[in-house]
Scaffold this motif. Structure first.
Motif, PDB file in Angstrom:
ATOM      1  N   ARG A  67      -3.380   6.098   0.542  1.00 21.26           N
ATOM      2  CA  ARG A  67      -3.609   6.032   1.981  1.00 21.26           C
ATOM      3  C   ARG A  67      -4.772   6.949   2.333  1.00 21.26           C
ATOM      4  O   ARG A  67      -4.881   8.066   1.828  1.00 21.26           O
ATOM      5  CB  ARG A  67      -2.355   6.488   2.738  1.00 21.26           C
ATOM      6  CG  ARG A  67      -2.430   6.308   4.258  1.00 21.26           C
ATOM      7  CD  ARG A  67      -1.076   6.655   4.857  1.00 21.26           C
ATOM      8  NE  ARG A  67      -1.010   6.363   6.290  1.00 21.26           N
ATOM      9  CZ  ARG A  67      -1.155   7.271   7.246  1.00 21.26           C
ATOM     10  NH1 ARG A  67      -1.397   8.543   6.917  1.00 21.26           N
ATOM     11  NH2 ARG A  67      -1.060   6.934   8.509  1.00 21.26           N
ATOM     12  N   GLY A  68      -5.677   6.439   3.184  1.00 22.25           N
ATOM     13  CA  GLY A  68      -6.822   7.263   3.530  1.00 22.25           C
ATOM     14  C   GLY A  68      -7.440   6.872   4.852  1.00 22.25           C
ATOM     15  O   GLY A  68      -6.913   6.024   5.587  1.00 22.25           O
ATOM     16  N   TRP A  76      -5.150   1.449   3.453  1.00 28.30           N
ATOM     17  CA  TRP A  76      -4.579   1.622   2.119  1.00 28.30           C
ATOM     18  C   TRP A  76      -5.456   0.914   1.089  1.00 28.30           C
ATOM     19  O   TRP A  76      -6.063  -0.116   1.389  1.00 28.30           O
ATOM     20  CB  TRP A  76      -3.161   1.055   2.066  1.00 28.30           C
ATOM     21  CG  TRP A  76      -2.200   1.776   2.968  1.00 28.30           C
ATOM     22  CD1 TRP A  76      -2.070   1.631   4.320  1.00 28.30           C
ATOM     23  CD2 TRP A  76      -1.249   2.769   2.585  1.00 28.30           C
ATOM     24  NE1 TRP A  76      -1.098   2.465   4.806  1.00 28.30           N
ATOM     25  CE2 TRP A  76      -0.570   3.179   3.763  1.00 28.30           C
ATOM     26  CE3 TRP A  76      -0.888   3.347   1.371  1.00 28.30           C
ATOM     27  CZ2 TRP A  76       0.444   4.131   3.745  1.00 28.30           C
ATOM     28  CZ3 TRP A  76       0.116   4.300   1.347  1.00 28.30           C
ATOM     29  CH2 TRP A  76       0.769   4.686   2.519  1.00 28.30           C
ATOM     30  N   PHE A  77      -5.499   1.457  -0.120  1.00 32.54           N
ATOM     31  CA  PHE A  77      -6.387   0.897  -1.140  1.00 32.54           C
ATOM     32  C   PHE A  77      -5.850   1.230  -2.527  1.00 32.54           C
ATOM     33  O   PHE A  77      -5.011   2.130  -2.691  1.00 32.54           O
ATOM     34  CB  PHE A  77      -7.810   1.448  -0.983  1.00 32.54           C
ATOM     35  CG  PHE A  77      -7.873   2.958  -0.909  1.00 32.54           C
ATOM     36  CD1 PHE A  77      -8.111   3.714  -2.049  1.00 32.54           C
ATOM     37  CD2 PHE A  77      -7.689   3.611   0.304  1.00 32.54           C
ATOM     38  CE1 PHE A  77      -8.168   5.102  -1.988  1.00 32.54           C
ATOM     39  CE2 PHE A  77      -7.745   5.005   0.373  1.00 32.54           C
ATOM     40  CZ  PHE A  77      -7.982   5.744  -0.775  1.00 32.54           C
ATOM     41  N   THR A  78      -6.326   0.519  -3.514  1.00 36.44           N
ATOM     42  CA  THR A  78      -5.891   0.741  -4.896  1.00 36.44           C
ATOM     43  C   THR A  78      -6.589   1.970  -5.474  1.00 36.44           C
ATOM     44  O   THR A  78      -7.631   2.406  -4.987  1.00 36.44           O
ATOM     45  CB  THR A  78      -6.212  -0.480  -5.768  1.00 36.44           C
ATOM     46  OG1 THR A  78      -7.607  -0.770  -5.665  1.00 36.44           O
ATOM     47  CG2 THR A  78      -5.413  -1.694  -5.328  1.00 36.44           C
ATOM     48  N   VAL A  79      -6.023   2.502  -6.538  1.00 38.25           N
ATOM     49  CA  VAL A  79      -6.599   3.669  -7.210  1.00 38.25           C
ATOM     50  C   VAL A  79      -7.976   3.310  -7.763  1.00 38.25           C
ATOM     51  O   VAL A  79      -8.192   2.218  -8.287  1.00 38.25           O
ATOM     52  CB  VAL A  79      -5.686   4.116  -8.373  1.00 38.25           C
ATOM     53  CG1 VAL A  79      -6.330   5.246  -9.154  1.00 38.25           C
ATOM     54  CG2 VAL A  79      -4.324   4.526  -7.836  1.00 38.25           C
ATOM     55  N   SER A 119      -0.003   8.621  -0.778  1.00 41.73           N
ATOM     56  CA  SER A 119       0.132   7.500  -1.708  1.00 41.73           C
ATOM     57  C   SER A 119       1.549   6.956  -1.617  1.00 41.73           C
ATOM     58  O   SER A 119       2.462   7.637  -1.127  1.00 41.73           O
ATOM     59  CB  SER A 119      -0.178   7.934  -3.144  1.00 41.73           C
ATOM     60  OG  SER A 119       0.744   8.918  -3.575  1.00 41.73           O
ATOM     61  N   LYS A 120       1.725   5.737  -2.102  1.00 41.80           N
ATOM     62  CA  LYS A 120       3.048   5.115  -2.032  1.00 41.80           C
ATOM     63  C   LYS A 120       3.140   3.973  -3.033  1.00 41.80           C
ATOM     64  O   LYS A 120       2.201   3.187  -3.176  1.00 41.80           O
ATOM     65  CB  LYS A 120       3.297   4.580  -0.617  1.00 41.80           C
ATOM     66  CG  LYS A 120       4.648   3.910  -0.428  1.00 41.80           C
ATOM     67  CD  LYS A 120       4.807   3.380   0.995  1.00 41.80           C
ATOM     68  CE  LYS A 120       6.154   2.686   1.183  1.00 41.80           C
ATOM     69  NZ  LYS A 120       6.305   2.152   2.567  1.00 41.80           N
ATOM     70  N   PRO A 174       2.961  10.563  -8.104  1.00 36.65           N
ATOM     71  CA  PRO A 174       1.525  10.854  -8.140  1.00 36.65           C
ATOM     72  C   PRO A 174       1.217  12.272  -7.655  1.00 36.65           C
ATOM     73  O   PRO A 174       1.799  12.744  -6.682  1.00 36.65           O
ATOM     74  CB  PRO A 174       0.927   9.811  -7.188  1.00 36.65           C
ATOM     75  CG  PRO A 174       1.945   8.722  -7.128  1.00 36.65           C
ATOM     76  CD  PRO A 174       3.269   9.393  -7.251  1.00 36.65           C
ATOM     77  N   GLN A 175       0.312  12.915  -8.360  1.00 33.83           N
ATOM     78  CA  GLN A 175      -0.104  14.264  -7.993  1.00 33.83           C
ATOM     79  C   GLN A 175      -1.592  14.399  -8.310  1.00 33.83           C
ATOM     80  O   GLN A 175      -1.992  14.356  -9.476  1.00 33.83           O
ATOM     81  CB  GLN A 175       0.693  15.308  -8.777  1.00 33.83           C
ATOM     82  CG  GLN A 175       0.380  16.745  -8.393  1.00 33.83           C
ATOM     83  CD  GLN A 175       0.832  17.094  -6.974  1.00 33.83           C
ATOM     84  OE1 GLN A 175       1.951  16.766  -6.590  1.00 33.83           O
ATOM     85  NE2 GLN A 175      -0.038  17.750  -6.216  1.00 33.83           N
TER      86      GLN A 175
END
Length: 348
Positions: free
Chosen positions: A206-207, A218-221, A302-303, A286-287
């Motif tokens: 999330r950004g 929201w977007f993919t890594v 993130s989710k 995630p970290q």
């Protein structure tokens, strides 16, 4: 009766251990070389198919501008283009690179304003597929040569009699075939991963744009590819930096999708060519480990999302990129599981 001292037994045991270790290393290295050769062969086949498709599109462009009455100079360009397209389809592998570069040069001289929009789009897609396939072929060749040319590998002849793969270099068009009509501040290539866990959930970040912090999406890594970095290496680096998960570049499936996006971010207009891989991993929390300054300002969470979660995010006004991700996920999940081997295709 022959007896051995403890020292002799120890020496023999050490020798045996060394021989076994060398044998295990040689076996694993030979298997890895075999996989790398298969990968380079497959990447060449994909590049060959992309080049063949570009030749077909180039011939269509030549036919579209072949009217000597409307524009004699353009018609002459069309004749040259058709001739080079024919040669590219028939030339031997040894001369393929030279002829394909001649075709690239001829295509770059065509004024795309004289073509129908649909043909411009087809040409842009064909050229993009060639560049993507060439990039992955050269990555495969680089990895194969790096292992194949090691002294220990050469001494033990672990590469067998397979010929050394060769790079394929092709000139990139200086002026894009599909212009946005906008003044772009930054152009970049981005490597992304559609990441799945055991429950088929997808990890989304999330950004927001630092200039508009109240509007989330929201977007993919993933993220931009550094100079000299391969797409796979960039994807796993971004995965580690953004989520803390370390992955093997060879475990990525794809690329499965290509997306070209033009968007404002932090005051600049960016044109990004995004290539998507698929990967399945055990679920984890995630970290982030090494975010840049701009990422710390723009990534807010993130989710792990199900398809229904993605639909709800869209409905709530928080856009998910790429568009229609909920509909695309089954294709990515099949690729991540090794069930399917889709060719890279364009998405929105």
């Amino acid at each position: 009766m022959i007896t051995f001292s403890a020292t002799t037994v120890l020496v023999l045991a050490l020798i045996a251990a060394v021989v076994v270790a060398i044998g295990i290393w040689a076996y694993s290295t030979a298997n890895r070389l075999d996989r790398l050769h298969v990968r380079s062969d497959q990447s060449w086949q994909a590049l060959d198919a992309a080049l063949a498709r570009r030749a077909v599109v180039a011939r269509s462009v030549a036919m579209a501008i072949a009217d000597p009455v409307a524009d004699p100079a353009l018609a002459d360009q069309g004749k040259v283009l058709a001739l080079l397209a024919d040669r590219a389809e028939r030339v031997a592998r040894a001369d393929r690179e030279t002829v394909e570069n001649q075709l690239s040069g001829a295509l770059s001289t065509i004024d795309i304003e004289k073509l129908r929009p649909q043909m411009v789009a087809e040409l842009a897609d064909a050229e993009a597929r060639v560049l993507i396939a060439r990039r992955f072929h050269n990555d495969a060749v680089r990895d194969t040569l790096a292992l194949r040319t090691r002294r220990s590998v050469r001494i033990l002849h672990l590469g067998g009699t397979a010929p050394l793969p060769t790079y394929f270099e092709i000139t990139e068009r200086a002026n894009p075939a599909a212009s946005t009509g906008l003044t772009v501040d930054t152009t970049r290539t981005t490597a992304r991963i559609v990441l799945f866990d055991e429950q088929d959930r997808t990890l989304l970040m999330r950004g927001n744009d630092p200039k508009t912090p109240d509007i989330s999406f929201w977007f993919t890594v993933g993220g931009g590819v550094d100079p000299g970095e391969s797409l796979r290496d960039a994807a796993v680096r971004e995965l580690y930096e953004e989520t803390g998960h370390k992955a093997d570049p060879d475990s990525l499936r794809g690329p499965i999708w290509r997306r070209v996006a033009v968007f404002p971010f932090d005051g600049d207009l960016i044109r990004s060519e995004e290539l998507f891989f698929a990967l399945r991993v055990p679920g984890y929390e995630p970290q982030a480990t090494n975010l840049t300054t701009i990422e710390r300002r723009s990534i807010t969470g993130s989710k792990w999302c199900t398809v229904d979660d993605i639909v709800q995010l869209d409905r709530s006004g928080e856009t998910v990129y790429p568009y229609n991700l909920d509909q695309l996920l089954p294709e990515a999940a099949a690729a991540a599981s090794g069930v399917a081997h889709p060719e890279v295709r364009s998405i929105r």
